[in-house]
Design a protein around this motif. Structure first.
Motif, PDB file in Angstrom:
ATOM      1  N   LEU A  13     -12.967  -5.699  11.803  1.00  0.00           N
ATOM      2  CA  LEU A  13     -11.512  -5.139  11.419  1.00  0.00           C
ATOM      3  C   LEU A  13     -11.931  -4.660  10.074  1.00  0.00           C
ATOM      4  CD1 LEU A  13      -8.619  -5.342  10.656  1.00  0.00           C
ATOM      5  CD2 LEU A  13      -8.780  -7.593  10.059  1.00  0.00           C
ATOM      6  N   SER A  14     -11.438  -3.382   9.681  1.00  0.00           N
ATOM      7  CA  SER A  14     -11.803  -2.725   8.650  1.00  0.00           C
ATOM      8  C   SER A  14     -11.342  -3.444   7.277  1.00  0.00           C
ATOM      9  CB  SER A  14     -10.967  -1.351   8.550  1.00  0.00           C
ATOM     10  OG  SER A  14     -11.061  -0.855   7.298  1.00  0.00           O
ATOM     11  N   GLU A  15     -12.230  -3.613   6.436  1.00  0.00           N
ATOM     12  CA  GLU A  15     -12.018  -4.464   5.243  1.00  0.00           C
ATOM     13  C   GLU A  15     -10.703  -4.203   4.373  1.00  0.00           C
ATOM     14  OE1 GLU A  15     -14.421  -5.804   0.889  1.00  0.00           O
ATOM     15  OE2 GLU A  15     -15.466  -4.254   2.603  1.00  0.00           O
ATOM     16  N   LEU A  16     -10.588  -2.801   4.442  1.00  0.00           N
ATOM     17  CA  LEU A  16      -9.295  -2.139   3.607  1.00  0.00           C
ATOM     18  C   LEU A  16      -8.128  -2.673   4.298  1.00  0.00           C
ATOM     19  CD1 LEU A  16     -10.581   1.347   2.780  1.00  0.00           C
ATOM     20  CD2 LEU A  16     -10.546  -0.604   1.035  1.00  0.00           C
ATOM     21  N   ASP A  17      -8.261  -2.763   5.679  1.00  0.00           N
ATOM     22  CA  ASP A  17      -6.990  -3.224   6.181  1.00  0.00           C
ATOM     23  C   ASP A  17      -6.610  -4.840   6.115  1.00  0.00           C
ATOM     24  OD1 ASP A  17      -6.447  -0.766   6.946  1.00  0.00           O
ATOM     25  OD2 ASP A  17      -7.431  -1.017   9.010  1.00  0.00           O
ATOM     26  N   GLU A  18      -7.765  -5.550   5.666  1.00  0.00           N
ATOM     27  CA  GLU A  18      -7.501  -6.993   5.500  1.00  0.00           C
ATOM     28  C   GLU A  18      -6.574  -7.066   4.400  1.00  0.00           C
ATOM     29  OE1 GLU A  18     -11.062  -9.439   4.929  1.00  0.00           O
ATOM     30  OE2 GLU A  18     -12.057  -8.517   6.793  1.00  0.00           O
ATOM     31  N   TYR A  19      -6.873  -6.183   3.154  1.00  0.00           N
ATOM     32  CA  TYR A  19      -5.731  -6.342   2.093  1.00  0.00           C
ATOM     33  C   TYR A  19      -4.375  -5.949   2.616  1.00  0.00           C
ATOM     34  CZ  TYR A  19      -9.953  -5.776  -0.566  1.00  0.00           C
ATOM     35  OH  TYR A  19     -11.155  -6.123  -1.226  1.00  0.00           O
ATOM     36  N   ALA A  20      -4.160  -5.041   3.638  1.00  0.00           N
ATOM     37  CA  ALA A  20      -3.020  -4.978   3.856  1.00  0.00           C
ATOM     38  C   ALA A  20      -2.244  -6.216   4.829  1.00  0.00           C
ATOM     39  CB  ALA A  20      -2.938  -3.576   5.321  1.00  0.00           C
ATOM     40  N   VAL A  21      -3.055  -6.699   5.593  1.00  0.00           N
ATOM     41  CA  VAL A  21      -2.646  -8.035   6.365  1.00  0.00           C
ATOM     42  C   VAL A  21      -2.080  -8.960   5.324  1.00  0.00           C
ATOM     43  CG1 VAL A  21      -3.242  -9.942   8.090  1.00  0.00           C
ATOM     44  CG2 VAL A  21      -4.134  -7.546   8.266  1.00  0.00           C
ATOM     45  N   GLU A  22      -3.055  -8.977   4.292  1.00  0.00           N
ATOM     46  CA  GLU A  22      -2.931 -10.215   3.285  1.00  0.00           C
ATOM     47  C   GLU A  22      -1.488  -9.925   2.477  1.00  0.00           C
ATOM     48  OE1 GLU A  22      -2.946 -13.349   0.734  1.00  0.00           O
ATOM     49  OE2 GLU A  22      -4.213 -13.130   2.507  1.00  0.00           O
ATOM     50  N   GLN A  23      -1.565  -8.627   2.073  1.00  0.00           N
ATOM     51  CA  GLN A  23       0.110  -8.349   1.261  1.00  0.00           C
ATOM     52  C   GLN A  23       1.199  -8.396   2.317  1.00  0.00           C
ATOM     53  OE1 GLN A  23       0.413  -7.508  -1.846  1.00  0.00           O
ATOM     54  NE2 GLN A  23      -1.724  -8.365  -1.784  1.00  0.00           N
ATOM     55  N   ALA A  24       1.026  -8.192   3.741  1.00  0.00           N
ATOM     56  CA  ALA A  24       2.167  -8.276   4.307  1.00  0.00           C
ATOM     57  C   ALA A  24       2.478 -10.006   4.636  1.00  0.00           C
ATOM     58  CB  ALA A  24       1.838  -7.927   5.927  1.00  0.00           C
ATOM     59  N   LEU A  25       1.428 -10.741   4.863  1.00  0.00           N
ATOM     60  CA  LEU A  25       1.680 -12.301   4.748  1.00  0.00           C
ATOM     61  C   LEU A  25       2.481 -12.875   3.269  1.00  0.00           C
ATOM     62  CD1 LEU A  25      -1.579 -13.146   6.631  1.00  0.00           C
ATOM     63  CD2 LEU A  25       0.677 -13.045   7.610  1.00  0.00           C
ATOM     64  N   GLN A  26       1.911 -12.244   2.366  1.00  0.00           N
ATOM     65  CA  GLN A  26       2.501 -12.567   1.179  1.00  0.00           C
ATOM     66  C   GLN A  26       4.043 -12.247   1.097  1.00  0.00           C
ATOM     67  OE1 GLN A  26       0.471 -11.870  -2.755  1.00  0.00           O
ATOM     68  NE2 GLN A  26      -1.478 -12.398  -1.666  1.00  0.00           N
TER      69      GLN A  26
ATOM     70  N   VAL B 184       2.921  -5.624  -4.103  1.00  0.00           N
ATOM     71  CA  VAL B 184       4.125  -5.410  -2.901  1.00  0.00           C
ATOM     72  C   VAL B 184       4.875  -6.402  -3.007  1.00  0.00           C
ATOM     73  CG1 VAL B 184       4.816  -4.835  -0.812  1.00  0.00           C
ATOM     74  CG2 VAL B 184       2.516  -3.949  -1.586  1.00  0.00           C
ATOM     75  N   THR B 185       6.128  -6.002  -3.138  1.00  0.00           N
ATOM     76  CA  THR B 185       7.287  -7.406  -3.050  1.00  0.00           C
ATOM     77  C   THR B 185       8.571  -6.666  -2.480  1.00  0.00           C
ATOM     78  OG1 THR B 185       8.355  -6.697  -5.093  1.00  0.00           O
ATOM     79  CG2 THR B 185       6.752  -8.525  -4.979  1.00  0.00           C
ATOM     80  N   VAL B 186       9.301  -7.549  -1.790  1.00  0.00           N
ATOM     81  CA  VAL B 186      10.655  -6.954  -0.898  1.00  0.00           C
ATOM     82  C   VAL B 186      11.701  -7.801  -1.524  1.00  0.00           C
ATOM     83  CG1 VAL B 186      11.850  -6.763   1.279  1.00  0.00           C
ATOM     84  CG2 VAL B 186       9.247  -6.003   1.100  1.00  0.00           C
ATOM     85  N   ASP B 187      12.695  -7.128  -1.804  1.00  0.00           N
ATOM     86  CA  ASP B 187      14.077  -7.895  -2.313  1.00  0.00           C
ATOM     87  C   ASP B 187      15.125  -7.040  -2.169  1.00  0.00           C
ATOM     88  OD1 ASP B 187      15.310  -9.977  -3.636  1.00  0.00           O
ATOM     89  OD2 ASP B 187      15.620  -8.918  -5.435  1.00  0.00           O
ATOM     90  N   ASP B 188      16.209  -7.695  -1.379  1.00  0.00           N
ATOM     91  CA  ASP B 188      17.515  -6.975  -1.286  1.00  0.00           C
ATOM     92  C   ASP B 188      17.445  -5.406  -0.627  1.00  0.00           C
ATOM     93  OD1 ASP B 188      18.785  -9.131  -2.801  1.00  0.00           O
ATOM     94  OD2 ASP B 188      18.698  -8.087  -4.442  1.00  0.00           O
ATOM     95  N   GLY B 189      16.788  -5.434   0.249  1.00  0.00           N
ATOM     96  CA  GLY B 189      16.619  -4.231   1.034  1.00  0.00           C
ATOM     97  C   GLY B 189      15.693  -3.216   0.455  1.00  0.00           C
ATOM     98  N   LEU B 190      15.051  -3.555  -0.553  1.00  0.00           N
ATOM     99  CA  LEU B 190      14.024  -2.444  -1.425  1.00  0.00           C
ATOM    100  C   LEU B 190      12.701  -3.103  -1.433  1.00  0.00           C
ATOM    101  CD1 LEU B 190      16.270  -1.906  -4.488  1.00  0.00           C
ATOM    102  CD2 LEU B 190      16.048  -0.381  -2.452  1.00  0.00           C
ATOM    103  N   VAL B 191      11.713  -2.059  -1.224  1.00  0.00           N
ATOM    104  CA  VAL B 191      10.366  -2.535  -1.397  1.00  0.00           C
ATOM    105  C   VAL B 191       9.985  -1.842  -2.904  1.00  0.00           C
ATOM    106  CG1 VAL B 191       9.724  -0.374  -0.453  1.00  0.00           C
ATOM    107  CG2 VAL B 191       7.937  -2.181  -0.665  1.00  0.00           C
ATOM    108  N   ASN B 192       9.283  -2.940  -3.336  1.00  0.00           N
ATOM    109  CA  ASN B 192       8.887  -2.558  -4.942  1.00  0.00           C
ATOM    110  C   ASN B 192       7.293  -2.610  -5.004  1.00  0.00           C
ATOM    111  OD1 ASN B 192      11.599  -2.791  -6.225  1.00  0.00           O
ATOM    112  ND2 ASN B 192      11.314  -4.525  -4.899  1.00  0.00           N
ATOM    113  N   GLY B 193       6.765  -1.816  -5.868  1.00  0.00           N
ATOM    114  CA  GLY B 193       5.237  -1.882  -5.965  1.00  0.00           C
ATOM    115  C   GLY B 193       4.727  -1.298  -7.178  1.00  0.00           C
ATOM    116  N   LEU B 194       3.527  -1.483  -7.336  1.00  0.00           N
ATOM    117  CA  LEU B 194       2.820  -1.033  -8.626  1.00  0.00           C
ATOM    118  C   LEU B 194       1.694   0.020  -8.115  1.00  0.00           C
ATOM    119  CD1 LEU B 194       2.457  -4.155 -11.112  1.00  0.00           C
ATOM    120  CD2 LEU B 194       4.311  -2.315 -11.013  1.00  0.00           C
TER     121      LEU B 194
END
Length: 261
Positions: A36-49, A149-159
């Motif tokens: 599994l691509s290491e860079l995609d592991e970060y994507a999985v982690e953020q989705a789980l969070q 990455v965060t999701v709140d009130d129908g919006l995705v927010n990020g830095l």
């Protein structure tokens, strides 16, 4: 209403192995072990969070590739994803990033989504443009290269961290985001997670399921192609400069000869 998150992952040749191309200028995926691509592991982690913070959410991991690509899906499932989708068809072998975006966008639409999460790039191709192409095909906003990455009130927010400034970005759902390797270490699959992953559903799709013509993918349908390949030169012993009183000058001469200074 449950939040539907789709994470795109890729099964890639291990970067520590001797990666090479086949005679038809496609990546030789049999020469080295795949992971599994290491860079995609970060994507999985953020989705789980996001899923854990939201409470009512489902994470689907999705990949496109040969049968062995199920290994990448299983690892993501063992990390905590709920289900998986595997697009496997002999005609997709050698598809470029343009064709890949067409296949994956069709699979994402079929699965249903509120948020698509990608890694910043693949560790084999390294183009980093798939999230943008995917967002264009899906007709949704893209918020890329995020460290948070965060999701709140129908919006995705990020830095997004730049060289001199950090931007705070926001987009309405549905949307596509990509995350960098600065978004936080990915969790290690537990034994319980590994055992649970064996029972989680993996849906297999082919081009017919996605209503995509074979002629539009693969090498024949690709808009880009690899024409020549040069093997990486073998590692040499390098140059050793012993300091007999004139080491500083000799080092400067060497650096100048290599155009480092």
């Amino acid at each position: 209403m449950s939040l539907k998150i789709v994470v795109l992952v890729k099964y890639v040749p291990d970067a520590t192995g001797d990666r090479r191309f086949t005679e038809d200028m496609t990546t030789d995926r049999d020469a080295v072990d795949g992971i599994l691509s290491e860079l995609d592991e970060y994507a999985v982690e953020q989705a789980l969070q996001v899923c854990e913070a939201h409470g009512d959410a489902e994470v689907t991991v999705m990949t496109m590739g040969p049968d062995d690509a199920k290994d990448a899906l299983r690892k993501a499932l063992s990390m905590g994803a709920d289900r998986a989708v595997h697009v496997d068809d002999e005609d997709i072998r050698g598809t470029d990033v343009i064709g890949t975006s067409a296949v994956l966008s069709a699979a994402v639409e079929r699965a249903g989504f509120d948020l698509v999460v990608c890694g910043m790039a693949s560790t084999d191709g390294g183009m980093g443009v798939l999230p943008a192409l995917l967002a264009e095909r899906l007709g949704v906003p893209q918020v890329t290269l995020l460290s948070e990455v965060t999701v709140d009130d129908g919006l995705v927010n990020g830095l997004r961290d730049g060289d001199t400034v950090t931007e705070r970005l926001q987009a309405a759902l549905p949307a596509v985001v990509s995350v960098t390797d600065r978004s936080g270490e990915a969790r290690y699959p537990s034994f319980k997670g590994i055992m649970a992953a064996k029972k989680k559903p993996v849906e297999c799709l082919d081009l017919d399921d996605l209503e995509i013509a074979a002629a539009t993918v693969g090498p024949a349908g690709s808009l880009t192609a690899v024409e020549t390949v040069t093997a990486r030169p073998p590692r040499t012993a390098g140059t050793v400069i012993k300091d007999d009183g004139d080491g500083g000058g000799r080092l400067a001469e060497f650096l100048a000869s290599q155009k480092f200074i």
